[in-house]
Motif scaffolding. Structure first.
Motif, mmCIF file in Angstrom:
data_model
loop_
_atom_site.group_PDB
_atom_site.id
_atom_site.type_symbol
_atom_site.label_atom_id
_atom_site.label_comp_id
_atom_site.label_asym_id
_atom_site.label_seq_id
_atom_site.Cartn_x
_atom_site.Cartn_y
_atom_site.Cartn_z
ATOM 1 N N ASP A 294 22.967 -1.621 4.410
ATOM 2 C CA ASP A 294 22.057 -1.184 3.355
ATOM 3 C C ASP A 294 21.422 0.133 3.794
ATOM 4 O OD1 ASP A 294 19.949 -0.886 1.527
ATOM 5 O OD2 ASP A 294 19.808 -3.052 1.244
ATOM 6 N N THR A 295 21.716 1.217 3.061
ATOM 7 C CA THR A 295 21.206 2.529 3.458
ATOM 8 C C THR A 295 19.691 2.619 3.352
ATOM 9 O OG1 THR A 295 21.590 3.307 1.199
ATOM 10 C CG2 THR A 295 23.318 3.723 2.814
ATOM 11 N N ARG A 296 19.071 1.668 2.667
ATOM 12 C CA ARG A 296 17.608 1.706 2.553
ATOM 13 C C ARG A 296 16.918 1.412 3.879
ATOM 14 N NH1 ARG A 296 16.673 -2.382 -2.288
ATOM 15 N NH2 ARG A 296 18.243 -3.460 -1.028
ATOM 16 N N LYS A 297 17.617 0.726 4.759
ATOM 17 C CA LYS A 297 16.997 0.397 6.054
ATOM 18 C C LYS A 297 16.668 1.666 6.831
ATOM 19 C CE LYS A 297 19.469 -4.015 6.526
ATOM 20 N NZ LYS A 297 20.519 -4.736 7.283
ATOM 21 N N SER A 298 17.652 2.560 6.932
ATOM 22 C CA SER A 298 17.408 3.779 7.704
ATOM 23 C C SER A 298 16.520 4.745 6.938
ATOM 24 C CB SER A 298 18.735 4.445 8.057
ATOM 25 O OG SER A 298 19.451 4.765 6.882
ATOM 26 N N ARG A 299 16.628 4.718 5.631
ATOM 27 C CA ARG A 299 15.890 5.702 4.848
ATOM 28 C C ARG A 299 14.425 5.318 4.657
ATOM 29 N NH1 ARG A 299 19.275 6.461 0.619
ATOM 30 N NH2 ARG A 299 20.428 7.760 2.064
ATOM 31 N N TYR A 300 14.167 4.040 4.441
ATOM 32 C CA TYR A 300 12.803 3.638 4.105
ATOM 33 C C TYR A 300 12.109 2.839 5.198
ATOM 34 C CZ TYR A 300 14.335 4.956 -0.571
ATOM 35 O OH TYR A 300 14.826 5.647 -1.635
ATOM 36 N N LEU A 301 12.850 1.979 5.885
ATOM 37 C CA LEU A 301 12.218 1.135 6.903
ATOM 38 C C LEU A 301 12.086 1.860 8.239
ATOM 39 C CD1 LEU A 301 13.862 -2.344 6.170
ATOM 40 C CD2 LEU A 301 11.581 -1.535 5.548
ATOM 41 N N GLN A 302 13.058 2.685 8.544
ATOM 42 C CA GLN A 302 13.006 3.514 9.752
ATOM 43 C C GLN A 302 12.618 2.700 10.981
ATOM 44 O OE1 GLN A 302 10.278 6.438 8.276
ATOM 45 N NE2 GLN A 302 11.909 7.684 7.389
ATOM 46 N N GLY A 303 13.292 1.590 11.151
ATOM 47 C CA GLY A 303 13.082 0.769 12.335
ATOM 48 C C GLY A 303 12.070 -0.344 12.173
ATOM 49 N N GLU A 304 11.256 -0.260 11.144
ATOM 50 C CA GLU A 304 10.274 -1.325 10.895
ATOM 51 C C GLU A 304 10.944 -2.453 10.113
ATOM 52 O OE1 GLU A 304 7.135 -1.226 12.013
ATOM 53 O OE2 GLU A 304 7.544 0.708 12.981
ATOM 54 N N SER A 305 10.332 -3.641 10.162
ATOM 55 C CA SER A 305 10.869 -4.768 9.399
ATOM 56 C C SER A 305 10.354 -4.793 7.972
ATOM 57 C CB SER A 305 10.496 -6.090 10.078
ATOM 58 O OG SER A 305 11.230 -6.234 11.265
ATOM 59 N N PHE A 306 9.214 -4.160 7.770
ATOM 60 C CA PHE A 306 8.610 -4.181 6.435
ATOM 61 C C PHE A 306 7.839 -2.891 6.219
ATOM 62 C CE2 PHE A 306 4.648 -4.691 4.065
ATOM 63 C CZ PHE A 306 5.143 -5.032 2.825
ATOM 64 N N ARG A 307 7.952 -2.381 5.009
ATOM 65 C CA ARG A 307 7.114 -1.250 4.613
ATOM 66 C C ARG A 307 6.841 -1.343 3.117
ATOM 67 N NH1 ARG A 307 7.272 4.318 7.613
ATOM 68 N NH2 ARG A 307 7.900 3.678 9.714
ATOM 69 N N ILE A 308 5.665 -0.870 2.736
ATOM 70 C CA ILE A 308 5.408 -0.658 1.310
ATOM 71 C C ILE A 308 6.079 0.654 0.931
ATOM 72 C CG2 ILE A 308 3.635 -0.193 -0.414
ATOM 73 C CD1 ILE A 308 1.797 -2.086 1.086
ATOM 74 N N VAL A 309 6.878 0.647 -0.135
ATOM 75 C CA VAL A 309 7.698 1.809 -0.476
ATOM 76 C C VAL A 309 7.275 2.410 -1.811
ATOM 77 C CG1 VAL A 309 9.736 1.116 0.847
ATOM 78 C CG2 VAL A 309 9.433 0.257 -1.486
ATOM 79 N N ASP A 310 7.539 3.681 -1.937
ATOM 80 C CA ASP A 310 7.236 4.421 -3.160
ATOM 81 C C ASP A 310 8.445 4.335 -4.087
ATOM 82 O OD1 ASP A 310 6.623 6.165 -5.160
ATOM 83 O OD2 ASP A 310 6.144 7.854 -3.851
ATOM 84 N N THR A 311 8.262 3.780 -5.263
ATOM 85 C CA THR A 311 9.374 3.684 -6.218
ATOM 86 C C THR A 311 9.202 4.660 -7.373
ATOM 87 O OG1 THR A 311 8.285 1.900 -7.445
ATOM 88 C CG2 THR A 311 9.782 1.263 -5.668
ATOM 89 N N GLY A 312 8.431 5.706 -7.151
ATOM 90 C CA GLY A 312 8.161 6.657 -8.227
ATOM 91 C C GLY A 312 9.137 7.809 -8.306
ATOM 92 N N SER A 313 10.149 7.798 -7.457
ATOM 93 C CA SER A 313 11.151 8.859 -7.502
ATOM 94 C C SER A 313 12.314 8.458 -8.398
ATOM 95 C CB SER A 313 11.692 9.149 -6.096
ATOM 96 O OG SER A 313 10.637 9.578 -5.261
#
Lengths: 230, 429
Positions: free
Chosen positions: A115-134
């Motif tokens: 899942d490319t979202r892991k490297s793009r959004y999580l960046q090593g963390e297990s959980f993050r609040i993400v911006d879905t406004g793009s």
């Protein structure tokens, strides 16, 4: 409480792996004989629907309607939506409930094995609040949990639909829902603690009409004055 | 003139087909033409009409052939009229070939509503299409290094489902723009044979076609597909000196330049279209270069200022080369002759890019050059797509090996502009 809605497109063999310990609705897209056998074996014939072929937005909305009709849902309840082959490989219901509660989330997006979202959004963390406004955002519909209160706010904004049924093409209805969450200030989280079977994000499948679908998506976002962050 | 109707040759190109000038070169002599325009025919036409009435120039093709559709079902040459007509211009440039396929009373080819009507025009020599866009479909197949078609069709409207297809070494357009309607489809091809640096006296097709796109008044859903082929006629040294450099356009619009860094560029203006497929010839190391390094970057630059806000664009970049039959291997071309490599030279992972430039008025150098990073969907800071394909030159290739023109790498990007910034929506592979 957590409920499950699974949208199955000739993916009935996976259903048994979704059903354990959960009350769930299986929505069949273009049901065939193998699906009917699976339904019979699982004993879920009371809540099976055969909706319009190919419109996953419509199917998910119908799944929610069916679930609501058989189970009285409270605003704090959680509904999970899965594509039919996205079986959880790692799953912890307590983690789901706690993460949503402690972070005041409306939506918790799960990730897949690749899942490319892991490297793009999580960046090593297990959980993050993400911006879905793009316009390209991490809201993928393959597997996620949503609080009923958040789902109802989205339905109200969309005039009754959870996912917009105008989108029949691939990959736009979930991105639009991400924009709506951002617009309504519904916090969205992303986690890899819930890992689903399969790959997403690197899809090289090229849909010939995808340009037109994306144009509809952008037109709708602009027409509804959604705040789009490029 | 060769006219061989017994030969079974595919000539009915659909607009979505990949039209390859090299293919056309090999088949064009075998097409069973319906009509042929010769020097003698033009001489007779001039003496009979133009000398006494200059308004009869450009050449009224209907008058030239003595055929007026649809009043006759069989023309003066005894050929039955049909909805698809092939015309070969075999005349030279003595008379400044300018042809009007539509002015006759009635015209040579009807502007009727028959959607199956197609006009195919073949030529080796430069010529000008003065009118004819009202036909249901116009296909221009030119071949040879000097072939050129000029489109001087001011106020003609390319509209509806009408496809216009130009396969030519060079395409010129009159200063008055062609008017595009919605849903219009225009496909151009060019074959560039020769030295793109030193041959400055002859503007190349890519330049002319870029101007074409800039001049055209686009409809909302018009589609432009541009194909360009670079055919090397140079020596191995010529290539050796240029391997690993970018193929770009120079800013003065008169030459194609090979430059090391992407500076002083003139990016492509695609404001007249929402979809573009660009074909280019891959420059590969010659066999004698034993330690070859690949041409690492082939870049199509697009002027981001030309993009319309909120419109989703789709651009494909296709890298062409000769492909050895039955393998994923490629050999070079030297003076038009296929040259098999003499040994293995592993050429790893050439990169092909579609990049976006924001052109700042009054400055020679674009303000921004956007690169991309690995991954699928990109954020707004990554403004280009990448194509990678690993390929190897084979150990040995028989001197009699056959090769066909093939697509060895491709890339496709969907993008839009929002708030002045470009967003990549999807790219492949």
């Amino acid at each position: 409480m957590i409920y499950r809605i699974v949208i199955s497109h000739h993916q009935a063999p996976y259903l048994e792996r979704f059903s354990k310990s959960f009350q769930f609705v299986a929505v069949f897209d273009n049901m065939d004989s193998s699906d009917k056998d699976a339904v019979e074996n699982l004993g879920i014939q009371d809540i099976v629907a055969v909706p319009q072929k190919g419109n996953r937005s419509l199917n998910r909305n119908l799944g929610y309607t069916l679930l609501s009709s058989v189970s009285p849902l409270g605003m704090d309840d959680i509904v999970e939506f899965y594509d039919g082959d996205r079986v959880p490989q790692t799953y912890d219901p307590e983690y789901v409930e706690r993460t949503i509660r402690e972070n005041n989330l409306g939506v918790l997006l799960y990730t897949c094995e690749k899942d490319t979202r892991k490297s793009r959004y999580l960046q090593g963390e297990s959980f993050r609040i993400v911006d879905t406004g793009s316009i390209v955002n991490p809201f993928y519909s393959c597997g996620f949990a949503i609080k009923v209160s958040a789902l109802e706010r989205i339905r109200e904004f969309n005039g009754g639909d959870f996912f917009r049924t105008e989108f029949t093409g691939w990959g736009c209805e979930d991105q639009y829902t991400g924009l709506v969450c951002h617009h309504l200030n519904i916090p969205v989280g992303l986690t890899d603690r819930i890992c689903l079977l399969g790959d997403v994000g690197g899809d090289s499948d090229w849909h010939l009409s995808y340009r037109e679908s994306l144009q509809e998506y952008i037109n709708m976002a602009l027409a509804n004055n959604l705040d789009i962050q490029p | 003139m060769i006219n061989n109707p017994a030969q079974n040759i595919h000539t009915d190109y659909a607009t979505d087909d990949v039209f390859r000038p090299k293919d056309a070169n090999s088949i064009v002599d075998c097409v069973p033409y319906d009509y042929v325009i010769t020097d003698k025919m033009l001489e007779a036409y001039y003496e009979e009409h133009v000398v006494t009435d200059p308004s009869m120039f450009p050449v009224d093709v209907a008058e030239l052939f003595g055929v007026h559709y649809p009043e006759t079902t069989v023309d003066s040459m005894g050929i039955e009229r049909k909805s698809k007509i092939s015309v070969m211009i075999a005349a030279h440039t003595t008379y400044n070939n300018r042809f009007d396929f539509q002015t006759g009373f009635p015209p040579f080819f009807s502007a009727s509503s028959d959607p199956d009507q197609e006009l195919h025009v073949y030529s080796r020599a430069p010529w000008t299409l003065c009118r004819g866009f009202h036909h249901a479909a116009v296909f221009i197949h030119s071949h040879g290094e000097t072939s050129c078609v000029s489109l001087d069709c001011a106020n003609d409207i390319l509209s509806g489902q009408t496809p216009m297809f130009v396969g030519s070494y060079r395409t010129d357009m009159a200063s008055t723009p062609l008017v595009w309607g919605n849903s219009a489809k225009f496909t151009f091809e060019c074959l560039i044979a020769g030295d793109p640096i030193t041959k400055t006296s002859n503007p190349y097709a890519i330049i002319e076609q870029r101007a074409w796109l800039s001049n055209a008044i686009g409809g909302d859903s018009s589609v432009v597909s541009g194909h360009m082929y670079l055919v090397d006629t140079k020596t191995p040294d010529w290539y050796r000196d240029r391997i690993g450099k970018n193929l770009t356009l120079s800013k003065d619009d008169t030459t194609i330049d090979l430059v090391e860094m992407p500076t002083a560029l003139h990016p492509l203006d695609i404001s007249g279209a929402v979809s573009l497929d660009w074909y280019t010839w891959d420059i590969v190391p010659h066999a004698s270069q034993q330690t070859a390094t690949a041409n690492t970057n082939t870049v199509l630059y697009i002027d981001s200022d030309s993009l319309r806000e909120g419109v989703v664009y789709e651009v494909g970049l296709h890298i062409m080369n000769h492909q050895v039959e039955g393998s994923d291997r490629h050999i070079t071309v030297d003076n038009g002759v296929l040259v098999p490599p003499s040994r293995v030279d592993s050429v790893s992972s050439p990169e092909y890019k579609i990049a976006f430039y924001q052109v700042v008025q009054g400055t020679a150098v674009p303000q921004y050059v956007y690169e991309w990073s690995a991954g699928s969907m990109q954020y707004a800071t990554n403004y280009a797509i990448e194509i990678r394909k690993h390929w190897n030159i084979p150990d040995t290739v028989s001197s009699t090996a056959t090769a066909t023109l093939a697509e060895i790498a491709w890339g496709r990007a969907l993008f839009t502009k929002l708030g002045g910034k470009i967003v990549i929506l999807k790219y492949s592979p």
